[in-house]
Design an enzyme around this catalytic site. Structure first.
Site, PDB file in Angstrom:
ATOM      1  N   ARG A 195      29.632  -6.356  63.410  1.00 31.38           N
ATOM      2  CA  ARG A 195      29.901  -4.914  63.490  1.00 31.38           C
ATOM      3  C   ARG A 195      29.789  -4.404  64.923  1.00 31.38           C
ATOM      4  O   ARG A 195      30.514  -3.492  65.330  1.00 31.38           O
ATOM      5  CB  ARG A 195      28.943  -4.151  62.567  1.00 31.38           C
ATOM      6  CG  ARG A 195      29.304  -4.348  61.083  1.00 31.38           C
ATOM      7  CD  ARG A 195      28.093  -4.132  60.192  1.00 31.38           C
ATOM      8  NE  ARG A 195      28.427  -4.111  58.771  1.00 31.38           N
ATOM      9  CZ  ARG A 195      28.555  -5.209  58.010  1.00 31.38           C
ATOM     10  NH1 ARG A 195      28.422  -6.408  58.530  1.00 31.38           N
ATOM     11  NH2 ARG A 195      28.835  -5.083  56.720  1.00 31.38           N
ATOM     12  N   GLN A 231      31.060  -5.587  52.439  1.00 38.22           N
ATOM     13  CA  GLN A 231      32.317  -5.920  53.111  1.00 38.22           C
ATOM     14  C   GLN A 231      33.439  -4.980  52.680  1.00 38.22           C
ATOM     15  O   GLN A 231      34.221  -4.524  53.515  1.00 38.22           O
ATOM     16  CB  GLN A 231      32.690  -7.383  52.837  1.00 38.22           C
ATOM     17  CG  GLN A 231      31.735  -8.346  53.527  1.00 38.22           C
ATOM     18  CD  GLN A 231      32.045  -9.805  53.264  1.00 38.22           C
ATOM     19  OE1 GLN A 231      32.937 -10.127  52.480  1.00 38.22           O
ATOM     20  NE2 GLN A 231      31.305 -10.696  53.895  1.00 38.22           N
ATOM     21  N   SER A 259      29.486  -4.032  47.397  1.00 36.05           N
ATOM     22  CA  SER A 259      29.830  -4.990  48.452  1.00 36.05           C
ATOM     23  C   SER A 259      29.932  -4.289  49.792  1.00 36.05           C
ATOM     24  O   SER A 259      30.732  -3.367  49.974  1.00 36.05           O
ATOM     25  CB  SER A 259      31.167  -5.667  48.126  1.00 36.05           C
ATOM     26  OG  SER A 259      31.771  -6.149  49.311  1.00 36.05           O
ATOM     27  N   ASP A 299      22.401 -13.132  49.673  1.00 39.46           N
ATOM     28  CA  ASP A 299      22.585 -14.329  50.509  1.00 39.46           C
ATOM     29  C   ASP A 299      21.361 -15.248  50.489  1.00 39.46           C
ATOM     30  O   ASP A 299      21.436 -16.395  50.942  1.00 39.46           O
ATOM     31  CB  ASP A 299      22.894 -13.926  51.958  1.00 39.46           C
ATOM     32  CG  ASP A 299      24.281 -13.308  52.087  1.00 39.46           C
ATOM     33  OD1 ASP A 299      25.086 -13.429  51.144  1.00 39.46           O
ATOM     34  OD2 ASP A 299      24.564 -12.695  53.135  1.00 39.46           O
ATOM     35  N   ARG A 331      28.189 -20.455  44.524  1.00 45.85           N
ATOM     36  CA  ARG A 331      26.777 -20.814  44.757  1.00 45.85           C
ATOM     37  C   ARG A 331      25.974 -20.989  43.460  1.00 45.85           C
ATOM     38  O   ARG A 331      24.892 -21.586  43.494  1.00 45.85           O
ATOM     39  CB  ARG A 331      26.102 -19.786  45.676  1.00 45.85           C
ATOM     40  CG  ARG A 331      26.537 -19.951  47.107  1.00 45.85           C
ATOM     41  CD  ARG A 331      25.796 -19.067  48.077  1.00 45.85           C
ATOM     42  NE  ARG A 331      26.292 -19.312  49.436  1.00 45.85           N
ATOM     43  CZ  ARG A 331      26.267 -18.438  50.416  1.00 45.85           C
ATOM     44  NH1 ARG A 331      25.764 -17.219  50.206  1.00 45.85           N
ATOM     45  NH2 ARG A 331      26.729 -18.758  51.605  1.00 45.85           N
TER      46      ARG A 331
HETATM   47  C1  S3P Z   1      28.115  -9.133  54.313  1.00 42.19           C
HETATM   48  C2  S3P Z   1      28.116  -8.666  53.031  1.00 42.19           C
HETATM   49  C3  S3P Z   1      27.832  -9.510  51.857  1.00 42.19           C
HETATM   50  C4  S3P Z   1      27.146 -10.812  52.263  1.00 42.19           C
HETATM   51  C5  S3P Z   1      27.831 -11.451  53.427  1.00 42.19           C
HETATM   52  C6  S3P Z   1      27.793 -10.528  54.641  1.00 42.19           C
HETATM   53  C7  S3P Z   1      28.434  -8.193  55.417  1.00 42.19           C
HETATM   54  O1  S3P Z   1      29.047  -9.835  51.205  1.00 42.19           O
HETATM   55  O2  S3P Z   1      27.096 -11.698  51.162  1.00 42.19           O
HETATM   56  O3  S3P Z   1      27.202 -12.669  53.770  1.00 42.19           O
HETATM   57  O4  S3P Z   1      28.150  -8.513  56.584  1.00 42.19           O
HETATM   58  O5  S3P Z   1      28.968  -7.118  55.126  1.00 42.19           O
HETATM   59  P1  S3P Z   1      29.724  -8.857  50.095  1.00 42.19           P
HETATM   60  O6  S3P Z   1      30.147  -7.621  50.756  1.00 42.19           O
HETATM   61  O7  S3P Z   1      30.874  -9.661  49.557  1.00 42.19           O
HETATM   62  O8  S3P Z   1      28.649  -8.635  49.073  1.00 42.19           O
END
Ligand code: S3P
Length: 434
Positions: free
Chosen positions: A26, A174, A172, A320, A351
């Site tokens: 970020r 992301q 999520s 994670d 996983r």
């Molecule tokens: C992350 C969000 C998580 C995490 C990934 C990193 C991020 O994924 O599992 O390792 O940096 O935004 P998801 O958004 O798919 O939950």
């Protein structure tokens, strides 16, 4: 490359783990979009984050490592060119193994007046992208890709975005962050609602760079901005990397370890809460806040653990860390039941399946459920030859389990560890007493 790990006598010492992966991604993204020069201190030089930096270099952003003692060993200078300063990349953007890079970059590319194609390794090509493609299309981005845009490679033509109101199908960070970035380029106010709280590093980074947004409960509202001012960023240690050393020190009798300067953002500390419930002796000291993110030192002593149930709202706060928690559970008295964690099936590997298969090879009694795992702890673990499945967190979890097993564990294809934890093996050697 095979990694061979032998059982050890104890784990001892004081260490720092590499910087936070989520925050490093970020930091580069916002630095590239701001007006002026930013210094990112403690940038994570792992494969995933270096891919993000490389993608921005391909779009005309100057990113260079600087060696000024005051800024520490891995400081990078990023010359931001403003929200509309990116250039069309000449080649396909390649993110390697990094889901965060591809999903967040798609949000930024959706705001650009050019076409770009983005892809990654075999694992990335199997991971679901429709979760970001669908809302970005609703905002006006034109997206093509494998299986109707559901999978990489993805070609995106951005520009002319309009705000949407969107409810995420899963909690999520992301997806949320992808849409927060796209919202910076959209006309109107974008409203993003999550079913639960995911990590909030994008929100913290927006605050740090002075970008306005509002957050009420699970809903975030973001409007477009004309420009972003420059700010320097200091990245704390990654709790997801610290997790492996915490578990190592818990399960190897006679251990005592301190990990300095670990990011303790409350949206990431679910594992600490769970380990406390399991009876772990963890101490948190020297808390402070820098660049909007809490960090502190964590001290761990080995001790008896008991099995617990893990499910519901806490899952996004430790998603994670589940492979590492599964290792702790294997050494705990009684059953650990992990539920509501179906998202594990679409990580760097499935996983749920890979943890079950590989810990199973070490003799752990472990059962796979649709949305989690049941681990019957307390049996000794044997040595074995295991697979990483190209998944860094599976490889490191197996290495940690090996330290308290009865024989040598060989982990095949361990080079994937580089995606998040450069120097893992050397750091392990530093604290292991054999
Ligand atoms: C992350 C969000 C998580 C995490 C990934 C990193 C991020 O994924 O599992 O390792 O940096 O935004 P998801 O958004 O798919 O939950």
């Amino acid at each position: 490359m095979d990694l061979e790990v032998n059982p050890c006598k104890s784990i001892r010492g004081e260490i720092e783990v590499p910087s936070d992966k989520s925050i490093s991604h970020r930091a580069v993204m916002l630095a590239a979009l701001c007006d002026g020069e930013c210094i990112i201190e403690n940038f994570l030089e792992s494969d995933d984050c270096l891919r993000t930096a490389e993608c921005f270099r391909s779009m005309g952003i100057n990113i260079e490592k600087i060696s000024v003692p005051d800024h520490g060993p891995s400081a990078y200078k990023v010359k931001g060119k403003g929200l509309k300063g990116l250039l069309p990349p000449k080649d396909i953007l390649y993110v390697g193994n990094s889901g965060t890079s591809i999903r967040l970059l798609l949000g930024i590319l959706a705001g650009q007046d050019f076409s770009a194609t983005i892809t990654g390794d075999d694992s990335i090509k199997k991971r679901p992208m429709m979760r970001v493609v669908e809302p970005l299309r609703k905002m006006g981005a034109v997206i093509r890709g494998s299986k109707d845009g559901g999978y990489a490679p993805i070609e995106i033509k951005g520009g002319h975005l309009s705000a949407i109101e969107y409810s995420l199908p899963v909690a999520s960070a992301q997806i949320k962050s992808c849409l927060m970035f796209a919202a910076l380029f959209a006309s109107g106010e974008t409203k993003i609602t999550e079913p639960g709280h995911s990590r909030d590093h994008t929100e913290k980074m927006f605050e740090h760079f002075g970008i306005p947004f509002s957050k009420e409960g699970n809903t975030i509202k973001v409007s477009s901005v004309k420009s972003i001012s420059r700010f320097d960023v200091n990245v704390p240690g990654d709790i997801s990397s610290a997790a492996f050393f915490i578990v190592a020190a818990l399960i190897v009798p006679g251990s005592s370890l301190t990990i300095k300067n670990v990011g303790l953002n409350p949206t990431r500390t679910g594992m600490i809460d769970v380990l406390h419930r399991m009876g772990a002796a963890l101490e948190i000291k020297n808390e402070n806040i820098l660049s909007g993110e809490i960090r502190a030192d964590i001290s761990v002593r080995s001790g008896k653990l008991k099995g617990v149930s893990i499910g519901g709202d806490i899952i996004p706060r430790l998603i994670d860390e589940i492979p590492a928690i599964a290792v702790a559970a294997a050494f705990a008295e009684g059953d650990t039941v992990i539920s509501d964690a179906k998202e594990l099936r679409v990580k760097e590997s499935d996983r749920i399946k890979t943890v079950r298969e590989e810990l199973g090879k070490l003799g752990v009694s472990i059962e796979e459920k649709d949305d989690g795992l049941v681990i019957k702890g307390g049996r000794p673990l044997n040595g074995a030859v295991c697979e990483s499945h190209g998944d860094h967190r599976i490889a490191m979890s197996l290495a940690v389990a090996a330290l308290a097993a009865t024989g040598k564990v060989t982990i095949k294809d361990s080079e994937c560890i580089e995606t998040s934890f450069p120097g893992f093996t050397d750091l392990l050697k530093k604290v292991v007493v054999s």
